[in-house]
Design a protein around this motif. Sequence first.
Motif, mmCIF file in Angstrom:
data_model
loop_
_atom_site.group_PDB
_atom_site.id
_atom_site.type_symbol
_atom_site.label_atom_id
_atom_site.label_comp_id
_atom_site.label_asym_id
_atom_site.label_seq_id
_atom_site.Cartn_x
_atom_site.Cartn_y
_atom_site.Cartn_z
ATOM 1 N N ARG A 89 0.830 -1.218 0.000
ATOM 2 C CA ARG A 89 0.000 0.000 0.000
ATOM 3 C C ARG A 89 0.856 1.257 0.000
ATOM 4 O O ARG A 89 1.861 1.315 0.706
ATOM 5 C CB ARG A 89 -0.940 0.007 1.215
ATOM 6 N N THR A 90 0.485 2.225 -0.807
ATOM 7 C CA THR A 90 1.108 3.549 -0.996
ATOM 8 C C THR A 90 2.441 3.501 -1.753
ATOM 9 O O THR A 90 2.922 4.531 -2.191
ATOM 10 C CB THR A 90 1.339 4.351 0.323
ATOM 11 N N ALA A 91 3.043 2.310 -1.937
ATOM 12 C CA ALA A 91 4.289 2.211 -2.713
ATOM 13 C C ALA A 91 3.934 2.064 -4.200
ATOM 14 O O ALA A 91 2.771 2.131 -4.585
ATOM 15 C CB ALA A 91 5.129 1.051 -2.233
ATOM 16 N N LYS A 92 4.966 1.857 -5.004
ATOM 17 C CA LYS A 92 4.785 1.688 -6.440
ATOM 18 C C LYS A 92 4.982 0.206 -6.765
ATOM 19 O O LYS A 92 5.676 -0.493 -6.031
ATOM 20 C CB LYS A 92 5.864 2.523 -7.124
ATOM 21 N N THR A 93 4.393 -0.269 -7.853
ATOM 22 C CA THR A 93 4.676 -1.632 -8.300
ATOM 23 C C THR A 93 4.703 -1.642 -9.819
ATOM 24 O O THR A 93 4.007 -0.849 -10.460
ATOM 25 C CB THR A 93 3.660 -2.642 -7.716
ATOM 26 N N THR A 94 5.547 -2.502 -10.398
ATOM 27 C CA THR A 94 5.686 -2.565 -11.851
ATOM 28 C C THR A 94 5.453 -3.990 -12.322
ATOM 29 O O THR A 94 6.116 -4.915 -11.853
ATOM 30 C CB THR A 94 7.080 -2.082 -12.282
ATOM 31 N N ILE A 109 16.985 -10.671 1.924
ATOM 32 C CA ILE A 109 17.660 -9.641 1.126
ATOM 33 C C ILE A 109 17.325 -8.233 1.613
ATOM 34 O O ILE A 109 16.285 -8.010 2.231
ATOM 35 C CB ILE A 109 17.295 -9.749 -0.383
ATOM 36 N N ILE A 110 18.230 -7.301 1.286
ATOM 37 C CA ILE A 110 17.961 -5.870 1.453
ATOM 38 C C ILE A 110 18.034 -5.276 0.055
ATOM 39 O O ILE A 110 18.982 -5.527 -0.703
ATOM 40 C CB ILE A 110 19.016 -5.174 2.342
ATOM 41 N N CYS A 111 17.020 -4.510 -0.273
ATOM 42 C CA CYS A 111 16.848 -4.031 -1.632
ATOM 43 C C CYS A 111 16.594 -2.524 -1.563
ATOM 44 O O CYS A 111 15.909 -2.058 -0.652
ATOM 45 C CB CYS A 111 15.633 -4.782 -2.137
ATOM 46 N N LYS A 112 17.160 -1.762 -2.479
ATOM 47 C CA LYS A 112 16.998 -0.304 -2.452
ATOM 48 C C LYS A 112 16.175 0.173 -3.644
ATOM 49 O O LYS A 112 16.422 -0.256 -4.782
ATOM 50 C CB LYS A 112 18.371 0.377 -2.481
ATOM 51 N N GLY A 113 15.238 1.074 -3.403
ATOM 52 C CA GLY A 113 14.441 1.672 -4.478
ATOM 53 C C GLY A 113 13.033 1.944 -4.031
ATOM 54 O O GLY A 113 12.514 1.297 -3.130
ATOM 55 N N GLU A 114 12.390 2.923 -4.678
ATOM 56 C CA GLU A 114 11.002 3.285 -4.362
ATOM 57 C C GLU A 114 10.048 2.127 -4.666
ATOM 58 O O GLU A 114 9.030 1.979 -4.017
ATOM 59 C CB GLU A 114 10.570 4.462 -5.256
ATOM 60 N N ASP A 115 10.395 1.367 -5.717
ATOM 61 C CA ASP A 115 9.490 0.340 -6.232
ATOM 62 C C ASP A 115 10.037 -1.043 -5.866
ATOM 63 O O ASP A 115 11.015 -1.494 -6.451
ATOM 64 C CB ASP A 115 9.404 0.512 -7.756
ATOM 65 N N PRO A 116 9.423 -1.735 -4.890
ATOM 66 C CA PRO A 116 9.981 -3.021 -4.439
ATOM 67 C C PRO A 116 9.947 -4.115 -5.505
ATOM 68 O O PRO A 116 10.697 -5.081 -5.392
ATOM 69 C CB PRO A 116 9.098 -3.383 -3.243
ATOM 70 N N SER A 117 9.118 -3.967 -6.550
ATOM 71 C CA SER A 117 9.061 -5.022 -7.569
ATOM 72 C C SER A 117 10.269 -4.976 -8.497
ATOM 73 O O SER A 117 10.553 -5.948 -9.190
ATOM 74 C CB SER A 117 7.759 -4.913 -8.372
ATOM 75 N N ILE A 118 10.968 -3.843 -8.558
ATOM 76 C CA ILE A 118 12.138 -3.731 -9.434
ATOM 77 C C ILE A 118 13.341 -3.156 -8.686
ATOM 78 O O ILE A 118 14.263 -2.634 -9.300
ATOM 79 C CB ILE A 118 11.825 -2.874 -10.684
ATOM 80 N N CYS A 119 13.342 -3.254 -7.337
ATOM 81 C CA CYS A 119 14.427 -2.631 -6.571
ATOM 82 C C CYS A 119 15.726 -3.427 -6.713
ATOM 83 O O CYS A 119 15.721 -4.577 -7.141
ATOM 84 C CB CYS A 119 14.031 -2.484 -5.106
#
Length: 363
Positions: free
Chosen positions: A116-121, A236-246
Motif C-alpha cells: 500500500r502507498t508504494a509503487k509496483t511494476t 535480502i535488502i533491496c533499495k528503491g522506491e518500487d519493491p518489484s524492481i528494486c
Amino acid sequence: SEALSKVKGCASGWVEFTCKYPKPNVKYQSIDVVTPKKTIRSFGKNVWENKGRVSLYHDTRNKKLRVAIKQLQHEDFGDYQCKFHQRSYSSQDTEEMKLGVETDGCQKQFIQTAYRTAKTTITCDYTGNKYKFFCKDNGFICEDILSTKSCLKSKGTFTLTETNSSFSVSISNVSSHDAGVYRCGVETHEGSYRAALTKIQLEVEATITKVTKFLTVGQNLTYWCRYPNGAPINKIICKGEDPSICETLVSTAQRNKNTGKFSMKEDKNKRNVTITVREVTTDDTGTYWCGVKSTDKTGSNKFFHKLVMTVASLTSTTTPASSSQSTTVSAERPGDSQFIITVLVIVGVVLLLLVLILILIYK
Ligand SMILES: *[C@@H]1O[C@H](CO)[C@@H](O)[C@H](O)[C@H]1NC(C)=O
Ligand SMILES: *[C@@H]1O[C@H](CO)[C@@H](O)[C@H](O)[C@H]1NC(C)=O
Ligand SMILES: *[C@@H]1O[C@H](CO)[C@@H](O)[C@H](O)[C@H]1NC(C)=O
Ligand SMILES: *[C@@H]1O[C@H](CO)[C@@H](O)[C@H](O)[C@H]1NC(C)=O
C-alpha cells in the motif's frame, strides 16, 4: 472460402478473433463455428452467448462474429471454420482460421505482491511488434486499462512503458482496490485477433512495518526486521522506491555478507535479521526493503519491512538555518536604516542651519 487467417494464442491464456461476413450485403441468420473438437451454433444477435470456454458474439452492425476462447488447451489449437447461414441451411458461406500456439511472451500465472502507498511494476516479456495492451479481469471480461494502440500512456495511477524487448505497467500509490487479476496481451494491427499472454495475480499487502530515520553523514545505523514462519531461506535488502524492481544490495546467501556498507546477521530462532549500515553518506538516502528472495519464477520477492532513510551532511543542515536567520535580519533592516537616515538628514540640516546663522551673526 477466403484465404486462411492465422491466429495465435498462449496455452492457458485466452484469445479473441473475428470472422467477417463473407458477403457484406447478406443478412445471416445463424453462424456455426466448427472447432477442432465440435460445432457450436450462434443464434443470438448482438449479445454474448457463452458455450463453456467458448463465447460467441454475432455483431450485425459491424458484420462479424467475435469468437472468444478462455483457458486455451492443447485441444483448442487447430483449424476453425465459421459457417454463415442465410435463411435456409442449404446455402452457406465459410470463413476459415487456423489457431496456432504463440511462442513469444507466453507465461503462466505470476503472483506479484505490492505494498500500500508504494509503487509496483508489472513486466510483460514480448518482442513482437503487435499492439500491446494491459487489462484487469472483472470475472466476465478483461477490461482494458492501457494499450499502445492509443497514444495515452497513463491513466490514473497506471503508466505504460514500452521497450524493444518488453512492456511494463507501473501502478503508483498502490491501494487495496488495485488487488486482482491483470493480463498482458497483444492485438494485431488490423484487429483480426487479441490474445492474452500473461496472467498476473496482484496481491496488496497492508501490514508491512515502516520506519523513517534521519541521520547525519558518518553515523552507523542498526535496525532489525522480523520475518514470518516458513519464509524462504534467502533474506535480502533491496533499495528503491518500487519493491518489484528494486536493486538487491546484500543477501544472507552471500558468503561475505559482513563486508561493505550493509551487513546482515540472522537469528533463525527469533526469525529476526539485524541489519547494520556503516558510515552513511548522502548517497544512502532512499527507500530500503527487507524481505525474502522468491524461490521460483511464479512469484515476486516478498518484503516485511520498509525503511525510509534521509542522510544530511553537517554543513547542509547548518546552511539553511543560517540563511533563514540572515533573511530575517535583512527583512528587519530596511525600516531601521530608513529611520536612521531620516534622523541623520534632519541632524545635518539643523547643523547646517546653525552654521549659517552663526556665520550671519558674526558677519
Ligand atoms: C530498439 O530498437 C531500435 C530500432 O529498432 C534501436 O535503434 C535501439 O537501439 C533499440 N534499443 C535497445 C535498447 O535495444
Ligand atoms: C494515495 O492514495 C490515497 C487514497 O488511496 C490518497 O488519499 C492519497 O492522497 C494518495 N497519495 C498520493 C501521494 O497521491
Ligand atoms: C561505525 O562502525 C564502524 C565499524 O563497526 C566503527 O569502526 C566506527 O567507529 C563506527 N562509527 C561510529 C560513528 O559509531
Ligand atoms: C532482534 O535482534 C535485535 C538485536 O540483534 C534485538 O534488539 C531485537 O529485540 C530483536 N527483535 C526481536 C523481535 O526479537
